[in-house]
Motif scaffolding. Structure first.
Motif, PDB file in Angstrom:
ATOM      1  N   CYS A 339       0.875  -1.176   0.000  1.00 15.66           N
ATOM      2  CA  CYS A 339       0.000   0.000   0.000  1.00 15.66           C
ATOM      3  C   CYS A 339       0.908   1.220   0.000  1.00 15.66           C
ATOM      4  CB  CYS A 339      -0.889   0.044   1.243  1.00 15.66           C
ATOM      5  SG  CYS A 339      -2.306  -1.035   1.183  1.00 15.66           S
ATOM      6  N   GLN A 352      -1.789   4.420  11.143  1.00 14.70           N
ATOM      7  CA  GLN A 352      -1.863   3.468  12.249  1.00 14.70           C
ATOM      8  C   GLN A 352      -3.196   2.733  12.253  1.00 14.70           C
ATOM      9  OE1 GLN A 352      -1.045   6.185  15.481  1.00 14.70           O
ATOM     10  NE2 GLN A 352       1.097   5.546  15.634  1.00 14.70           N
ATOM     11  N   TRP A 354      -5.119   2.220   9.710  1.00 18.91           N
ATOM     12  CA  TRP A 354      -5.171   1.340   8.540  1.00 18.91           C
ATOM     13  C   TRP A 354      -4.424   0.029   8.817  1.00 18.91           C
ATOM     14  CZ3 TRP A 354      -7.745   0.953   4.111  1.00 18.91           C
ATOM     15  CH2 TRP A 354      -7.252   0.081   3.129  1.00 18.91           C
ATOM     16  N   GLN A 355      -3.227   0.149   9.374  1.00 15.80           N
ATOM     17  CA  GLN A 355      -2.448  -1.062   9.642  1.00 15.80           C
ATOM     18  C   GLN A 355      -3.143  -1.934  10.689  1.00 15.80           C
ATOM     19  OE1 GLN A 355       1.718  -0.442   9.993  1.00 15.80           O
ATOM     20  NE2 GLN A 355       2.186  -2.545  10.552  1.00 15.80           N
ATOM     21  N   ASN A 356      -3.771  -1.304  11.667  1.00 14.77           N
ATOM     22  CA  ASN A 356      -4.505  -2.068  12.682  1.00 14.77           C
ATOM     23  C   ASN A 356      -5.685  -2.811  12.064  1.00 14.77           C
ATOM     24  OD1 ASN A 356      -2.770  -1.138  14.664  1.00 14.77           O
ATOM     25  ND2 ASN A 356      -4.122   0.522  15.312  1.00 14.77           N
ATOM     26  N   ASP A 359      -3.834  -4.941   8.517  1.00 14.38           N
ATOM     27  CA  ASP A 359      -2.536  -5.589   8.738  1.00 14.38           C
ATOM     28  C   ASP A 359      -1.589  -5.416   7.552  1.00 14.38           C
ATOM     29  OD1 ASP A 359      -0.793  -6.917  10.435  1.00 14.38           O
ATOM     30  OD2 ASP A 359      -1.274  -8.888   9.608  1.00 14.38           O
ATOM     31  N   VAL A 360      -1.735  -4.304   6.837  1.00 13.59           N
ATOM     32  CA  VAL A 360      -0.812  -3.965   5.747  1.00 13.59           C
ATOM     33  C   VAL A 360      -0.340  -2.534   5.983  1.00 13.59           C
ATOM     34  CG1 VAL A 360      -0.517  -3.670   3.264  1.00 13.59           C
ATOM     35  CG2 VAL A 360      -2.050  -5.444   4.125  1.00 13.59           C
ATOM     36  N   PRO A 361       0.958  -2.309   6.110  1.00 19.22           N
ATOM     37  CA  PRO A 361       1.436  -0.945   6.356  1.00 19.22           C
ATOM     38  C   PRO A 361       1.315  -0.055   5.130  1.00 19.22           C
ATOM     39  CG  PRO A 361       3.297  -2.410   6.023  1.00 19.22           C
ATOM     40  CD  PRO A 361       2.069  -3.282   6.050  1.00 19.22           C
ATOM     41  N   ARG A 363       3.153   2.632   3.003  1.00 18.75           N
ATOM     42  CA  ARG A 363       4.519   3.137   2.790  1.00 18.75           C
ATOM     43  C   ARG A 363       4.434   4.468   2.080  1.00 18.75           C
ATOM     44  NH1 ARG A 363       7.932  -1.182  -0.101  1.00 18.75           N
ATOM     45  NH2 ARG A 363       9.576   0.309   0.353  1.00 18.75           N
TER      46      ARG A 363
END
Length: 563
Positions: A339, A352, A354-356, A359-361, A363
């Motif tokens: 992403c 944060q 979104w990643q929670n 589970d995709v950071p 960048r």
């Protein structure tokens, strides 16, 4: 020059060499993709209903060559003549762009949402002789064509390459029932008829680009114009291709064993999507799923459901909106490995959340039209939220003061860059070119800070800094802080006149629910910011105006809410 960031590079990236990137012009790239990837799917147009059409890499070359013959043999265009392309994301965009390149002409990508005066400016400034325009906005040309040098108008449709019966039915629905295709008074030909005429005509396509060199201009890419009338950056074949190669070197470790499936949400007329998705996809053989419009966000639902999307790039406002979409479940993103975020500041709070959720950071990268897209990007091995990453391979980046001298690490200054992707200048703007390009360095106008590893944080635009009691306050920093709050969907910060402090801070917030209050916002800001940075004025609004690339339109925000 010390480059501490190279410790994150692969060996190929450390020894960056443009000779390793293969194709050096757009025409060569089209040929390479056709040979390398052949009948594999290259571009798919997907409609909100889920109806879709696909073209292969080999077919893309065939259609591009037919369009090139039409431009050179029938319209009698010459080498380096300008052809404007004004369309939403669809297969026709790719055919037109590659056809223009194979004709030895220069493209200029036009935002289809432009007003008539904006369209008139770009057509005249770029010297466009031909305009390829999507039929959804065809009536716009009626207002301006007689004021420009455009000699031929070619219309294309979202439905190009759909099967005959399906195209007829969908076309009837769009034209007669939904009434989204306006009538055009301007004389025009369709892309379909232009391609048929090109295929029926004999032409030596290879001869059109025999004298085209990698450093010749391929594209007049216009800036967003948030600070005034847009300027056309002269981008060469090599510079655009180099930027795609740089991004590839930064993301190689995330690529799978099979071809990537990329959901193209950002508009292809924007440099980020053009260079880093469309051009990069031709290099790597990615299958690009083209979304004509991401609004409403429900338009994306079937695209995620029908295709195993492995990559997609968005902007902060897109990720923030997806977080509150009930259909955007984690399982829809289970195949996603990358992403990306660019075009505007990616707030840490949204990243944060979104990643929670999935589970995709995210960048984040940073760049400009003037450098063909990206100048810095977070490496996958050390993705740092709040940072725009490290300089990409082949780029030198410095932080300088107003005199052009390097500032110490950790201190703020203007971000400047040098490398193979820089524009040649602005078309018809020698003074602006000389101001932006100094001794081979591009002065970005962005204020940033670099740490000892080479990671850069963009503080704000020079012009957007707020002067509170003599202290410089960056709107981005305040937006970052407020965005971490649960329930905050979007935030925009500007300065306004204040008798006591000269200027004061105003925050305009879009909230998901009423749990976000003026008091709770102030508490969060007081906990994370120096007192003079805490907003004096807080208002809750329906929307924060942004450009299509997601940058807050601060001038419009001031005019709407501050008068």
């Amino acid at each position: 020059m010390n480059q501490p960031w190279t410790k994150y590079f692969s060996e190929e990236a450390k020894n960056f060499d443009l000779n390793n990137m293969g194709a050096q012009t757009f025409s060569e790239l089209c040929d390479y993709a056709a040979v390398q990837y052949g009948d594999k799917p290259a571009l798919t147009t997907i409609l909100p209903t889920g109806a879709e059409a696909t073209i292969s890499f080999a077919k893309l070359k065939e259609e591009a060559e037919a369009f090139a013959i039409y431009l050179r043999e029938i319209l009698k265009l010459n080498l380096e003549d300008t052809v404007a392309v004004m369309t939403a994301n669809c297969i026709g965009f790719g055919v037109a762009c590659m056809g223009i390149a194979k004709a030895g002409c220069v493209s200029t990508n036009v935002n289809p949402l432009y007003t008539a005066p904006e369209l008139e400016h770009q057509l005249n400034d770029s010297g466009a002789k031909v305009l390829v325009i999507i039929d959804l906005f065809g009536d716009k040309i009626d207002q301006v064509v007689h004021k420009t040098g455009v000699e031929t108008v070619i219309t294309l449709s979202l439905l190009e390459y759909f099967p005959g019966l399906k195209r007829t039915i969908l076309g009837f629905v769009l034209k007669k029932i939904k009434k989204v295709i306006p009538d055009m008074r301007t004389s025009h030909v369709t892309l379909k008829s232009a391609l048929a005429a090109g295929k029926a005509k004999t032409g030596d396509v290879t001869s059109y680009t025999e004298s085209v060199l990698p450093d010749d201009v391929a594209l007049y890419q216009y800036t967003s114009g948030t600070t005034g009338r847009s300027k056309g950056a002269e981008l060469s074949h090599r510079s655009v291709l180099a930027n795609a190669y740089q991004a590839e070197l930064m993301t190689n470790d995330l690529m799978g064993s099979e071809e990537e499936t990329v959901l193209v949400i950002l508009p292809l007329y924007h440099i980020t999507a053009f260079a880093l998705i469309f051009v990069a996809g031709l290099r790597t053989g990615a299958h690009s799923i083209l979304v004509p419009s991401p609004r409403p966000l429900a338009n994306l639902k079937l695209a995620f459901e029908k295709h195993k999307v492995t990559w997609f790039t968005g902007i902060n406002t897109l990720f923030a909106a997806l977080l509150v979409e009930p259909w955007a479940k984690k399982e829809l993103f289970e195949n996603v490995r990358f992403c990306g975020s660019g075009g505007a500041a990616q707030t840490t709070g949204v990243a944060q959340k979104w990643q929670n959720k999935v589970d995709v950071p995210i960048r984040q990268g940073w760049g400009m039209t003037e450098c063909c897209g990206v100048m810095t990007l977070n490496p996958s091995s050390d993705n740092r939220l709040g940072s725009v990453g490290i300089p990409v391979p082949g780029m030198d980046v410095r932080i300088v003061d107003d005199a052009g001298n390097d500032v110490p690490l950790g201190e703020v200054g203007e971000v400047i860059g040098r490398g193979p992707t820089l524009m040649k200048g602005y078309i018809n703007r020698p003074e602006a070119s000389a101001e932006a390009l100094v001794d081979g360095w591009l002065y970005s106008g962005d204020i940033g800070v670099m740490d000892s590893d080479g990671y850069i944080e963009i503080v704000d635009r020079k012009k957007d800094m707020i002067l509170v009691s003599g202290f410089n306050v960056a709107p981005n920093e305040i937006e970052e802080t407020i965005s971490t709050m649960a329930g905050v969907v979007q935030v925009g910060v500007v300065g306004y006149s204040d008798k006591k402090t000269g200027e004061a801070v105003a925050a305009f917030i879009v909230r998901a629910d009423h749990s976000v209050t003026e008091e709770s916002v102030r508490e969060v800001c007081k906990a994370g910011l120096t007192n003079y940075k805490v907003p004096k004025r807080i208002e809750f609004v329906e929307e924060v105006p942004v450009t299509l690339s997601g940058k807050v339109l601060r001038r419009e925000l001031r005019e709407t809410h501050l008068g």
